[in-house]
Design a protein around this motif. Structure first.
Motif, PDB file in Angstrom:
ATOM      1  N   ALA A  22      37.371  12.005   9.619  1.00  0.00           N
ATOM      2  CA  ALA A  22      36.362  11.117   9.029  1.00  0.00           C
ATOM      3  C   ALA A  22      35.283  11.986   8.382  1.00  0.00           C
ATOM      4  O   ALA A  22      34.804  12.936   8.998  1.00  0.00           O
ATOM      5  N   PRO A  23      34.910  11.677   7.136  1.00  0.00           N
ATOM      6  CA  PRO A  23      33.959  12.549   6.440  1.00  0.00           C
ATOM      7  C   PRO A  23      32.497  12.343   6.844  1.00  0.00           C
ATOM      8  O   PRO A  23      32.043  11.217   6.999  1.00  0.00           O
ATOM      9  N   ILE A  24      31.799  13.472   6.991  1.00  0.00           N
ATOM     10  CA  ILE A  24      30.351  13.455   7.168  1.00  0.00           C
ATOM     11  C   ILE A  24      29.783  14.372   6.086  1.00  0.00           C
ATOM     12  O   ILE A  24      30.301  15.470   5.860  1.00  0.00           O
ATOM     13  N   VAL A  25      28.780  13.874   5.379  1.00  0.00           N
ATOM     14  CA  VAL A  25      28.232  14.600   4.229  1.00  0.00           C
ATOM     15  C   VAL A  25      26.745  14.860   4.482  1.00  0.00           C
ATOM     16  O   VAL A  25      26.026  13.951   4.919  1.00  0.00           O
ATOM     17  N   PHE A  26      26.311  16.073   4.208  1.00  0.00           N
ATOM     18  CA  PHE A  26      24.913  16.457   4.429  1.00  0.00           C
ATOM     19  C   PHE A  26      24.239  16.780   3.100  1.00  0.00           C
ATOM     20  O   PHE A  26      24.762  17.576   2.308  1.00  0.00           O
ATOM     21  N   ALA A  27      23.063  16.200   2.894  1.00  0.00           N
ATOM     22  CA  ALA A  27      22.254  16.501   1.697  1.00  0.00           C
ATOM     23  C   ALA A  27      20.906  17.048   2.163  1.00  0.00           C
ATOM     24  O   ALA A  27      20.232  16.431   2.996  1.00  0.00           O
ATOM     25  N   ASN A  28      20.528  18.196   1.630  1.00  0.00           N
ATOM     26  CA  ASN A  28      19.361  18.889   2.162  1.00  0.00           C
ATOM     27  C   ASN A  28      18.070  18.575   1.401  1.00  0.00           C
ATOM     28  O   ASN A  28      18.053  17.780   0.473  1.00  0.00           O
ATOM     29  N   ILE A  96      14.269  14.748   0.540  1.00  0.00           N
ATOM     30  CA  ILE A  96      14.806  14.264  -0.741  1.00  0.00           C
ATOM     31  C   ILE A  96      16.290  13.909  -0.565  1.00  0.00           C
ATOM     32  O   ILE A  96      16.804  12.989  -1.210  1.00  0.00           O
ATOM     33  N   GLY A  97      16.962  14.587   0.351  1.00  0.00           N
ATOM     34  CA  GLY A  97      18.367  14.257   0.654  1.00  0.00           C
ATOM     35  C   GLY A  97      18.495  12.844   1.217  1.00  0.00           C
ATOM     36  O   GLY A  97      19.487  12.147   0.982  1.00  0.00           O
ATOM     37  N   GLY A  98      17.459  12.397   1.962  1.00  0.00           N
ATOM     38  CA  GLY A  98      17.453  11.039   2.503  1.00  0.00           C
ATOM     39  C   GLY A  98      17.221  10.009   1.405  1.00  0.00           C
ATOM     40  O   GLY A  98      17.681   8.867   1.503  1.00  0.00           O
ATOM     41  N   MET A  99      16.502  10.420   0.362  1.00  0.00           N
ATOM     42  CA  MET A  99      16.342   9.524  -0.797  1.00  0.00           C
ATOM     43  C   MET A  99      17.668   9.417  -1.551  1.00  0.00           C
ATOM     44  O   MET A  99      18.069   8.323  -1.972  1.00  0.00           O
ATOM     45  N   ILE A 100      18.334  10.554  -1.719  1.00  0.00           N
ATOM     46  CA  ILE A 100      19.661  10.538  -2.373  1.00  0.00           C
ATOM     47  C   ILE A 100      20.600   9.638  -1.568  1.00  0.00           C
ATOM     48  O   ILE A 100      21.371   8.847  -2.129  1.00  0.00           O
ATOM     49  N   ALA A 101      20.519   9.731  -0.232  1.00  0.00           N
ATOM     50  CA  ALA A 101      21.374   8.909   0.642  1.00  0.00           C
ATOM     51  C   ALA A 101      21.139   7.421   0.375  1.00  0.00           C
ATOM     52  O   ALA A 101      22.091   6.637   0.250  1.00  0.00           O
ATOM     53  N   GLN A 102      19.870   7.029   0.285  1.00  0.00           N
ATOM     54  CA  GLN A 102      19.543   5.606   0.040  1.00  0.00           C
ATOM     55  C   GLN A 102      20.081   5.166  -1.325  1.00  0.00           C
ATOM     56  O   GLN A 102      20.699   4.109  -1.452  1.00  0.00           O
ATOM     57  N   ILE A 117      18.959   8.738   7.788  1.00  0.00           N
ATOM     58  CA  ILE A 117      17.809   9.085   6.959  1.00  0.00           C
ATOM     59  C   ILE A 117      16.872   9.908   7.840  1.00  0.00           C
ATOM     60  O   ILE A 117      16.253   9.396   8.766  1.00  0.00           O
ATOM     61  N   SER A 118      16.861  11.190   7.560  1.00  0.00           N
ATOM     62  CA  SER A 118      16.148  12.130   8.415  1.00  0.00           C
ATOM     63  C   SER A 118      14.917  12.627   7.680  1.00  0.00           C
ATOM     64  O   SER A 118      15.019  13.095   6.542  1.00  0.00           O
ATOM     65  N   ASN A 119      13.752  12.509   8.340  1.00  0.00           N
ATOM     66  CA  ASN A 119      12.521  13.061   7.772  1.00  0.00           C
ATOM     67  C   ASN A 119      12.381  12.660   6.305  1.00  0.00           C
ATOM     68  O   ASN A 119      12.165  13.499   5.432  1.00  0.00           O
ATOM     69  N   SER A 120      12.542  11.378   6.072  1.00  0.00           N
ATOM     70  CA  SER A 120      12.549  10.868   4.707  1.00  0.00           C
ATOM     71  C   SER A 120      12.042   9.434   4.713  1.00  0.00           C
ATOM     72  O   SER A 120      11.780   8.862   5.773  1.00  0.00           O
ATOM     73  N   ALA A 121      11.914   8.885   3.533  1.00  0.00           N
ATOM     74  CA  ALA A 121      11.379   7.529   3.410  1.00  0.00           C
ATOM     75  C   ALA A 121      11.802   6.953   2.067  1.00  0.00           C
ATOM     76  O   ALA A 121      12.353   7.657   1.209  1.00  0.00           O
ATOM     77  N   ALA A 122      11.517   5.664   1.883  1.00  0.00           N
ATOM     78  CA  ALA A 122      11.813   5.014   0.599  1.00  0.00           C
ATOM     79  C   ALA A 122      10.930   5.578  -0.505  1.00  0.00           C
ATOM     80  O   ALA A 122      11.322   5.633  -1.671  1.00  0.00           O
ATOM     81  N   LYS A 123       9.746   6.002  -0.107  1.00  0.00           N
ATOM     82  CA  LYS A 123       8.794   6.610  -1.056  1.00  0.00           C
ATOM     83  C   LYS A 123       8.067   7.721  -0.314  1.00  0.00           C
ATOM     84  O   LYS A 123       7.624   7.531   0.816  1.00  0.00           O
ATOM     85  N   LEU A 203      20.557   5.196  11.051  1.00  0.00           N
ATOM     86  CA  LEU A 203      19.758   5.929  12.048  1.00  0.00           C
ATOM     87  C   LEU A 203      18.642   6.665  11.322  1.00  0.00           C
ATOM     88  O   LEU A 203      18.894   7.340  10.313  1.00  0.00           O
ATOM     89  N   GLY A 204      17.435   6.562  11.829  1.00  0.00           N
ATOM     90  CA  GLY A 204      16.319   7.340  11.307  1.00  0.00           C
ATOM     91  C   GLY A 204      15.942   8.422  12.297  1.00  0.00           C
ATOM     92  O   GLY A 204      15.937   8.186  13.510  1.00  0.00           O
ATOM     93  N   ILE A 205      15.647   9.609  11.782  1.00  0.00           N
ATOM     94  CA  ILE A 205      15.202  10.708  12.649  1.00  0.00           C
ATOM     95  C   ILE A 205      13.886  11.243  12.079  1.00  0.00           C
ATOM     96  O   ILE A 205      13.768  11.471  10.860  1.00  0.00           O
ATOM     97  N   ALA A 206      12.922  11.461  12.961  1.00  0.00           N
ATOM     98  CA  ALA A 206      11.636  12.022  12.534  1.00  0.00           C
ATOM     99  C   ALA A 206      11.222  13.128  13.496  1.00  0.00           C
ATOM    100  O   ALA A 206      11.705  13.206  14.633  1.00  0.00           O
ATOM    101  N   GLY A 207      10.319  13.983  13.018  1.00  0.00           N
ATOM    102  CA  GLY A 207       9.763  15.036  13.872  1.00  0.00           C
ATOM    103  C   GLY A 207       8.294  14.729  14.144  1.00  0.00           C
ATOM    104  O   GLY A 207       7.559  14.372  13.216  1.00  0.00           O
ATOM    105  N   SER A 208       7.869  14.873  15.392  1.00  0.00           N
ATOM    106  CA  SER A 208       6.490  14.492  15.739  1.00  0.00           C
ATOM    107  C   SER A 208       5.457  15.333  15.001  1.00  0.00           C
ATOM    108  O   SER A 208       4.337  14.893  14.782  1.00  0.00           O
ATOM    109  N   GLU A 209       5.838  16.559  14.590  1.00  0.00           N
ATOM    110  CA  GLU A 209       4.881  17.438  13.921  1.00  0.00           C
ATOM    111  C   GLU A 209       5.128  17.520  12.411  1.00  0.00           C
ATOM    112  O   GLU A 209       4.672  18.455  11.753  1.00  0.00           O
TER     113      GLU A 209
END
Ligand SMILES: O=C(O)CC1=CCC(=O)O1
Length: 262
Positions: A22-28, A96-102, A117-123, A203-209
């Motif tokens: 099963a494919p998993i794709v990462f965008a940085n 920006i990879g999370g924006m590409i994902a959206q 969507i990791s450390n990213s947002a709609a805007k 799934l959303g992932i964020a870092g507290s700092e």
């Protein structure tokens, strides 16, 4: 070395793991290349086909004259997955990879069956902020902003490790044109409405700092999609997959199993 020639653009990518899996794709993110995921990939479950790539203007992918649009970056990802015969991927995008994902999920749901969507947002940020970043990049160089950017990328303890110098070098060695081009793409992106219409496991992932995309900003986007889940990595900055790969893997691997991806 793997290069896909996509509409004249040489795109550097890696394709590892089980070719029939099963494919998993990462965008940085902005200012990083596909090595962003180096410490995470060995912690992923067996049986996945793992694809990473350098976006336009980053790493070993061609740099074209900027500014870029988010539509162009989404199209690059779309062409790469079509080229590789990938469908129904779990797409993990950071910043920006999370924006590409959206954008990709909105445009080509056949390519994406679940999103992280990791450390990213709609805007992200404001037009003024990105215009100033483009100006500083072009007039003073990426290195002039490196200390400020790296403070947002990593917590204090990580900034004292030997590895930190490598991340600094990765950032300052990116192409000025590519970096500025991607800043413009982020500046012009507001996926609030299209992302609200997405119906897929998220799934959303964020870092507290994280000083670039703070947890509340990430959560606001994740909450747009019913049934989504949000995870916070404490003590991590903007690049938790590099700063705390074990914790990142624990969260991602749970999602991979929950969504039946392996
Ligand atoms: O450079 C930063 O502040 C972090 C960042 C914002 C968008 C992205 O991709 O990285």
């Amino acid at each position: 070395m793997r290069i896909a020639k996509l509409d004249g653009l040489n795109v550097h990518y890696t394709d590892e793991g089980d070719p029939n899996g099963a494919p998993i794709v990462f965008a940085n993110s902005l200012g990083t290349d596909l090595r962003l995921w180096d410490d995470l990939v060995p912690l992923l479950p067996a049986g996945l086909r793992i694809i990473r790539y350098d976006k336009r203007g980053h790493g070993l992918t061609d740099t074209t004259p900027g500014p870029y649009s988010m539509g162009t970056l989404v199209r690059d990802a779309e062409m790469l997955l079509d080229h590789l015969g990938v469908k129904d991927a779990l797409f993990v995008g950071l910043s920006i990879g999370g924006m590409i994902a959206q954008g990709l999920a909105v445009k080509r749901l056949d390519l994406v069956r679940a999103l992280v969507i990791s450390n990213s947002a709609a805007k992200i940020g404001t037009a003024d902020m990105w215009a100033e970043r483009v100006r500083a990049t072009r007039e003073d160089g990426i290195e002039s902003m490196a200390d400020a950017v790296l403070q947002r990328w990593f917590g204090k303890a990580f900034r004292e490790t030997d590895a930190f110098a490598g991340w600094r070098n990765m950032l300052i060695n990116q192409s000025v044109e590519g970096y500025a081009g991607c800043c413009s793409a982020i500046s012009g992106t507001d996926f609030y409405t299209p992302t609200s219409g997405l119906r897929l496991p998220l799934l959303g992932i964020a870092g507290s700092e994280d000083g670039s995309t703070p947890p509340d900003l990430v959560r606001e986007t994740i909450d747009l999609v019913p049934g989504s889940r949000f995870e916070l990595i404490r003590g991590a900055g903007h690049l938790p997959c590099a700063e705390k790969p074990e914790e990142y893997a624990r969260i991602l691997n749970t999602f991979i199993k929950e969504t039946g991806h392996v």
